[in-house]
Design an enzyme around this catalytic site. Structure first.
Site, PDB file in Angstrom:
ATOM      1  N   HIS A 197      -6.870  -2.465 -79.573  1.00  0.00           N
ATOM      2  CA  HIS A 197      -5.640  -1.676 -79.761  1.00  0.00           C
ATOM      3  C   HIS A 197      -5.922  -0.189 -79.576  1.00  0.00           C
ATOM      4  O   HIS A 197      -5.133   0.545 -78.989  1.00  0.00           O
ATOM      5  CB  HIS A 197      -5.038  -1.936 -81.139  1.00  0.00           C
ATOM      6  CG  HIS A 197      -4.551  -3.350 -81.316  1.00  0.00           C
ATOM      7  ND1 HIS A 197      -3.771  -3.987 -80.383  1.00  0.00           N
ATOM      8  CD2 HIS A 197      -4.737  -4.252 -82.323  1.00  0.00           C
ATOM      9  CE1 HIS A 197      -3.498  -5.218 -80.802  1.00  0.00           C
ATOM     10  NE2 HIS A 197      -4.078  -5.400 -81.971  1.00  0.00           N
TER      11      HIS A 197
ATOM     12  N   LEU B 299      10.061  13.530 -68.655  1.00  0.00           N
ATOM     13  CA  LEU B 299      10.017  12.072 -68.850  1.00  0.00           C
ATOM     14  C   LEU B 299      10.641  11.668 -70.195  1.00  0.00           C
ATOM     15  O   LEU B 299      10.388  12.304 -71.218  1.00  0.00           O
ATOM     16  CB  LEU B 299       8.552  11.610 -68.811  1.00  0.00           C
ATOM     17  CG  LEU B 299       8.313  10.119 -69.056  1.00  0.00           C
ATOM     18  CD1 LEU B 299       8.724   9.292 -67.838  1.00  0.00           C
ATOM     19  CD2 LEU B 299       6.840   9.864 -69.369  1.00  0.00           C
TER      20      LEU B 299
ATOM     21  N   ASP C  33       0.178  -5.888 -72.883  1.00  0.00           N
ATOM     22  CA  ASP C  33      -0.415  -7.071 -73.519  1.00  0.00           C
ATOM     23  C   ASP C  33      -1.875  -7.244 -73.110  1.00  0.00           C
ATOM     24  O   ASP C  33      -2.259  -6.901 -72.000  1.00  0.00           O
ATOM     25  CB  ASP C  33       0.406  -8.320 -73.122  1.00  0.00           C
ATOM     26  CG  ASP C  33       0.121  -9.486 -74.054  1.00  0.00           C
ATOM     27  OD1 ASP C  33      -0.377  -9.259 -75.185  1.00  0.00           O
ATOM     28  OD2 ASP C  33       0.400 -10.639 -73.659  1.00  0.00           O
TER      29      ASP C  33
HETATM   30  C1  IPE Z   1       4.528  -8.906 -76.575  1.00  0.00           C
HETATM   31  O1  IPE Z   1       3.217  -9.316 -76.701  1.00  0.00           O
HETATM   32  C2  IPE Z   1       4.846  -7.813 -77.548  1.00  0.00           C
HETATM   33  C3  IPE Z   1       4.129  -6.554 -77.360  1.00  0.00           C
HETATM   34  C4  IPE Z   1       3.302  -6.226 -76.399  1.00  0.00           C
HETATM   35  C5  IPE Z   1       4.418  -5.583 -78.342  1.00  0.00           C
HETATM   36  P1  IPE Z   1       2.793 -10.568 -77.597  1.00  0.00           P
HETATM   37  O2  IPE Z   1       1.322 -10.695 -77.433  1.00  0.00           O
HETATM   38  O3  IPE Z   1       3.306 -10.414 -78.967  1.00  0.00           O
HETATM   39  O4  IPE Z   1       3.578 -11.761 -76.892  1.00  0.00           O
HETATM   40  P2  IPE Z   1       3.375 -13.337 -76.950  1.00  0.00           P
HETATM   41  O5  IPE Z   1       3.240 -13.712 -78.391  1.00  0.00           O
HETATM   42  O6  IPE Z   1       2.119 -13.656 -76.192  1.00  0.00           O
HETATM   43  O7  IPE Z   1       4.585 -13.890 -76.280  1.00  0.00           O
HETATM   44  C1  IPE Z   2      -0.681  -6.314 -77.160  1.00  0.00           C
HETATM   45  O1  IPE Z   2      -1.943  -6.894 -77.181  1.00  0.00           O
HETATM   46  C2  IPE Z   2      -0.481  -5.361 -78.313  1.00  0.00           C
HETATM   47  C3  IPE Z   2       0.467  -5.816 -79.324  1.00  0.00           C
HETATM   48  C4  IPE Z   2       1.223  -6.868 -79.286  1.00  0.00           C
HETATM   49  C5  IPE Z   2       0.593  -4.965 -80.491  1.00  0.00           C
HETATM   50  P1  IPE Z   2      -2.208  -8.205 -78.011  1.00  0.00           P
HETATM   51  O2  IPE Z   2      -2.662  -7.850 -79.379  1.00  0.00           O
HETATM   52  O3  IPE Z   2      -1.042  -9.132 -77.968  1.00  0.00           O
HETATM   53  O4  IPE Z   2      -3.432  -8.819 -77.199  1.00  0.00           O
HETATM   54  P2  IPE Z   2      -3.688 -10.350 -76.866  1.00  0.00           P
HETATM   55  O5  IPE Z   2      -2.476 -10.890 -76.192  1.00  0.00           O
HETATM   56  O6  IPE Z   2      -3.965 -11.040 -78.173  1.00  0.00           O
HETATM   57  O7  IPE Z   2      -4.884 -10.316 -75.973  1.00  0.00           O
HETATM   58 MG    MG Z   3      -0.515 -10.650 -76.709  1.00  0.00          MG
END
Ligand code: IPE
Ligand code: IPE
Ligand code: MG
Length: 255
Positions: A44, A138, A27
């Site tokens: 990303h 792995l 995240d």
């Molecule tokens: C969790 O991250 C899902 C992934 C990393 C794929 P999110 O960014 O979607 O989670 P929330 O919305 O902050 O809980």
């Molecule tokens: C995690 O990073 C990747 C996915 C959920 C695909 P985020 O896109 O949730 O990044 P933040 O949380 O907005 O910084």
């Molecule tokens: Mg996120």
């Protein structure tokens, strides 16, 4: 049980310190990009580089199963543009990385509801799984359009429809576990979430009953082998009791 009793203290401690299964919520890609006034998409893309580092680092550190949360069943709530970028990135990453994974003896699996993906992506997923299915290194699992609740409901439906089990009535935890999409792996020993949030966000709900949690403020694109080492070092200091009492043997004692 008897096997555990036969182990020496040293062997038992070593076993406790091993991370067989590491699960990660990657995240913070969006915030990483925002901090640099860049589009989320760049975050990303950078996140993919962190995936490479963590796959290599995990293999080196003896992790047997690495499960990465890439796209949740709730991530469809994001703007269509971001969702479609993520799907494209997934396809491109498969195209670019699978041969390299294969040459490193890594077995790739994708869990989640793939039925809603485009035909080309579904084929790329199937091909990657088939190509790497006999690899013994792995076990890398990418959770894509995955949700812990989705997995549980799917497993219940499959279990109830199973002819061999029908009529038994009283299903057990093991029965259900067999139908979950990560049934091939032991429950995660360690769960890491980057990006500062301290929640599961519908990841491996059933499997994380006794998993050790490690939360870090570090944003996913910054995560590197050193970050991984820190998380593992923290894990090794923990006393896992699984509801029992401490054996008095600290996993850190031998490492
Ligand atoms: C969790 O991250 C899902 C992934 C990393 C794929 P999110 O960014 O979607 O989670 P929330 O919305 O902050 O809980
Ligand atoms: C995690 O990073 C990747 C996915 C959920 C695909 P985020 O896109 O949730 O990044 P933040 O949380 O907005 O910084
Ligand atoms: Mg996120």
């Amino acid at each position: 049980m008897s096997q555990l009793i036969k182990l020496s203290d040293n062997e038992r401690a070593k076993k406790k310190a091993l991370i067989e299964h590491l699960a990660i919520i990657m995240d913070g890609n969006g915030r990483w990009a925002k901090n640099r006034r860049l589009p989320r998409a760049i975050g990303h893309r950078k996140g993919l580089e962190a995936v490479r580092r963590v796959v290599t680092g995990s293999a080196r550190m003896g992790v047997k199963y690495l499960t990465l949360f890439a796209f949740s069943t709730e991530n469809w709530r994001r703007p269509a543009e971001e969702v479609s970028f993520l799907m494209d990135l997934f396809l491109i990453a498969l195209g670019k990385e699978v041969r390299e994974l294969h040459s490193n003896n890594i077995r790739l699996r994708i869990i989640g509801d793939r039925s809603v993906f485009g035909k080309v992506l579904i084929r790329a997923i199937n091909d990657a799984e088939i190509l790497t299915k006999d690899n013994s290194g792995l076990n890398l699992t990418i959770a894509a359009n995955y949700g812990g609740r989705w997995d549980l409901v799917r497993a219940v439906n499959l279990m109830c429809a199973d002819k061999a089990l029908s009529g038994r009535g009283n299903y057990s935890e093991d029965d259900l576990n067999r139908f979950l999409s990560v049934s091939f792996a032991p429950d995660p020993d360690l769960f890491i979430r980057t990006g500062g949030e301290q929640r599961i966000s519908n990841f491996l709900l059933w499997q994380m009953a006794y998993t050790e949690f490690f939360f870090t403020e570090e944003l996913w694109p910054d995560f590197n082998e050193n970050s991984l080492k820190q998380a593992i070092a923290s894990f090794r200091k923990r006393k896992r009791r699984f509801g029992g009492v401490s054996s008095g043997v600290e996993s850190e004692a031998v490492l």
